[in-house]
Design an enzyme around this catalytic site. Sequence first.
Site, PDB file in Angstrom:
ATOM      1  N   ASN A  22       0.838  -1.215   0.000  1.00  9.30           N
ATOM      2  CA  ASN A  22       0.000   0.000   0.000  1.00  9.30           C
ATOM      3  C   ASN A  22       0.864   1.253   0.000  1.00  9.30           C
ATOM      4  O   ASN A  22       0.544   2.246  -0.660  1.00  9.30           O
ATOM      5  CB  ASN A  22      -0.946  -0.013   1.200  1.00  9.30           C
ATOM      6  CG  ASN A  22      -2.225  -0.782   0.909  1.00  9.30           C
ATOM      7  OD1 ASN A  22      -3.061  -0.325   0.139  1.00  9.30           O
ATOM      8  ND2 ASN A  22      -2.351  -1.966   1.497  1.00  9.30           N
ATOM      9  N   ARG A  73       2.977   2.021  26.097  1.00 10.25           N
ATOM     10  CA  ARG A  73       2.583   2.516  24.783  1.00 10.25           C
ATOM     11  C   ARG A  73       2.720   4.032  24.674  1.00 10.25           C
ATOM     12  O   ARG A  73       3.091   4.561  23.623  1.00 10.25           O
ATOM     13  CB  ARG A  73       1.144   2.092  24.471  1.00 10.25           C
ATOM     14  CG  ARG A  73       0.719   2.520  23.079  1.00 10.25           C
ATOM     15  CD  ARG A  73      -0.505   1.791  22.602  1.00 10.25           C
ATOM     16  NE  ARG A  73      -1.699   2.221  23.315  1.00 10.25           N
ATOM     17  CZ  ARG A  73      -2.904   1.702  23.126  1.00 10.25           C
ATOM     18  NH1 ARG A  73      -3.077   0.734  22.264  1.00 10.25           N
ATOM     19  NH2 ARG A  73      -3.938   2.139  23.809  1.00 10.25           N
ATOM     20  N   MET A  98       0.221  -3.220  12.409  1.00 11.71           N
ATOM     21  CA  MET A  98      -0.526  -4.197  13.196  1.00 11.71           C
ATOM     22  C   MET A  98      -0.487  -3.883  14.693  1.00 11.71           C
ATOM     23  O   MET A  98      -0.042  -4.698  15.502  1.00 11.71           O
ATOM     24  CB  MET A  98       0.024  -5.596  12.918  1.00 11.71           C
ATOM     25  CG  MET A  98      -0.188  -6.024  11.492  1.00 11.71           C
ATOM     26  SD  MET A  98      -1.904  -5.788  10.972  1.00 11.71           S
ATOM     27  CE  MET A  98      -1.991  -6.772   9.509  1.00 11.71           C
ATOM     28  N   ARG A  99      -0.966  -2.687  15.027  1.00  9.13           N
ATOM     29  CA  ARG A  99      -0.884  -2.240  16.400  1.00  9.13           C
ATOM     30  C   ARG A  99      -2.030  -1.253  16.650  1.00  9.13           C
ATOM     31  O   ARG A  99      -2.355  -0.471  15.753  1.00  9.13           O
ATOM     32  CB  ARG A  99       0.436  -1.479  16.504  1.00  9.13           C
ATOM     33  CG  ARG A  99       1.120  -1.405  17.761  1.00  9.13           C
ATOM     34  CD  ARG A  99       2.556  -0.958  17.575  1.00  9.13           C
ATOM     35  NE  ARG A  99       3.424  -2.104  17.539  1.00  9.13           N
ATOM     36  CZ  ARG A  99       3.710  -2.848  18.582  1.00  9.13           C
ATOM     37  NH1 ARG A  99       3.251  -2.533  19.765  1.00  9.13           N
ATOM     38  NH2 ARG A  99       4.476  -3.895  18.449  1.00  9.13           N
ATOM     39  N   HIS A 117      -8.418  -1.267   5.966  1.00  6.50           N
ATOM     40  CA  HIS A 117      -8.715  -2.597   6.501  1.00  6.50           C
ATOM     41  C   HIS A 117      -9.284  -3.459   5.373  1.00  6.50           C
ATOM     42  O   HIS A 117     -10.155  -3.003   4.627  1.00  6.50           O
ATOM     43  CB  HIS A 117      -9.725  -2.494   7.647  1.00  6.50           C
ATOM     44  CG  HIS A 117      -9.999  -3.820   8.289  1.00  6.50           C
ATOM     45  ND1 HIS A 117      -9.081  -4.443   9.112  1.00  6.50           N
ATOM     46  CD2 HIS A 117     -11.056  -4.665   8.196  1.00  6.50           C
ATOM     47  CE1 HIS A 117      -9.574  -5.610   9.495  1.00  6.50           C
ATOM     48  NE2 HIS A 117     -10.771  -5.770   8.968  1.00  6.50           N
ATOM     49  N   ASP A 149      -9.663   5.583  15.574  1.00  6.73           N
ATOM     50  CA  ASP A 149      -9.912   5.971  16.962  1.00  6.73           C
ATOM     51  C   ASP A 149      -9.255   4.920  17.845  1.00  6.73           C
ATOM     52  O   ASP A 149      -8.501   4.086  17.354  1.00  6.73           O
ATOM     53  CB  ASP A 149     -11.413   6.152  17.229  1.00  6.73           C
ATOM     54  CG  ASP A 149     -12.203   4.877  17.031  1.00  6.73           C
ATOM     55  OD1 ASP A 149     -11.575   3.792  16.944  1.00  6.73           O
ATOM     56  OD2 ASP A 149     -13.443   4.956  16.953  1.00  6.73           O
ATOM     57  N   GLY A 151     -10.411   2.351  19.229  1.00  7.47           N
ATOM     58  CA  GLY A 151     -10.903   0.980  19.086  1.00  7.47           C
ATOM     59  C   GLY A 151     -10.160   0.235  17.986  1.00  7.47           C
ATOM     60  O   GLY A 151      -9.294   0.790  17.293  1.00  7.47           O
ATOM     61  N   ASP A 153     -10.352  -0.936  14.514  1.00  9.62           N
ATOM     62  CA  ASP A 153     -11.061  -0.799  13.232  1.00  9.62           C
ATOM     63  C   ASP A 153     -12.470  -0.231  13.411  1.00  9.62           C
ATOM     64  O   ASP A 153     -13.401  -0.630  12.702  1.00  9.62           O
ATOM     65  CB  ASP A 153     -11.129  -2.167  12.509  1.00  9.62           C
ATOM     66  CG  ASP A 153      -9.752  -2.781  12.298  1.00  9.62           C
ATOM     67  OD1 ASP A 153      -8.812  -2.018  12.000  1.00  9.62           O
ATOM     68  OD2 ASP A 153      -9.621  -4.002  12.433  1.00  9.62           O
ATOM     69  N   GLU A 182      -7.475  -2.065  -2.701  1.00  6.47           N
ATOM     70  CA  GLU A 182      -6.810  -1.236  -1.679  1.00  6.47           C
ATOM     71  C   GLU A 182      -5.862  -0.240  -2.331  1.00  6.47           C
ATOM     72  O   GLU A 182      -5.790   0.932  -1.932  1.00  6.47           O
ATOM     73  CB  GLU A 182      -6.006  -2.119  -0.713  1.00  6.47           C
ATOM     74  CG  GLU A 182      -6.847  -2.996   0.191  1.00  6.47           C
ATOM     75  CD  GLU A 182      -5.983  -3.764   1.191  1.00  6.47           C
ATOM     76  OE1 GLU A 182      -5.095  -3.160   1.813  1.00  6.47           O
ATOM     77  OE2 GLU A 182      -6.221  -4.974   1.359  1.00  6.47           O
TER      78      GLU A 182
END
Length: 208
Positions: A22, A73, A98-99, A117, A149, A151, A153, A182
Amino acid sequence: MRQVITPKRLRLAVLASGRGSNFLAIHAASEKGQLDADLCLLLSDQAAAPALDRARQLGIKAVHIDPRTYTNRDDYETEVVRHLQAENIDMVVLAGYMRLVGRVMLGAFPDRVLNIHPALLPSFAGLHAQRQAVDYGVKYSGCTVHFVDQGMDTGPIIKQAVVPVEDDDSEDSLAQRILVQEHQLYWQVLQLLAEGRVYIEGRKVHII
Ligand code: GAR
């Protein structure tokens, strides 16, 4: 209703944990003049991410920040934000990152963090979205570009592309066809942002 960003040529950072296709597609759109944006930084949480090498080969600044060397974090993201701000980044583009993103990055870049996604959210959030879609037996899946945000996805959806699921699809075959979409969808959304055409109202996104 608020405008996300007034029209301008965007300074982009891509955050990627892996392959970076991407990232390459966005770079190609910018090189072709389809996208009014400059890719200024590639950041990865994975030292072995092929995306880092791909960026370096293109002469784009590539930085690995290892989350394991930070106690939490917030501290890790403080370092990420330091790099983003040093490059005057307008939009933070997650592409196979992936975090989960936390309050430090979102606080520094409100409405400025995007993700792609490989499913039609809110279906099949989380890992292995394409496998989830095949296993569930849906007839259509696709990909979603959304604001991030805290959450997983869950942020406001900007644009989606639909991909039919064939009876004999495997996770891999479906993933490949979704990936083709994508690679178009992401730069198109970024171009809408560069043109100042994206507005947010609650969790609804309007393209004007
Ligand atoms: C892409 O399919 C992207 O949608 C997915 O990871 C792949 C990264 O590929 N992201 C997620 O699953 C995030 N939940 P790339 O590194 O070649 O761009």
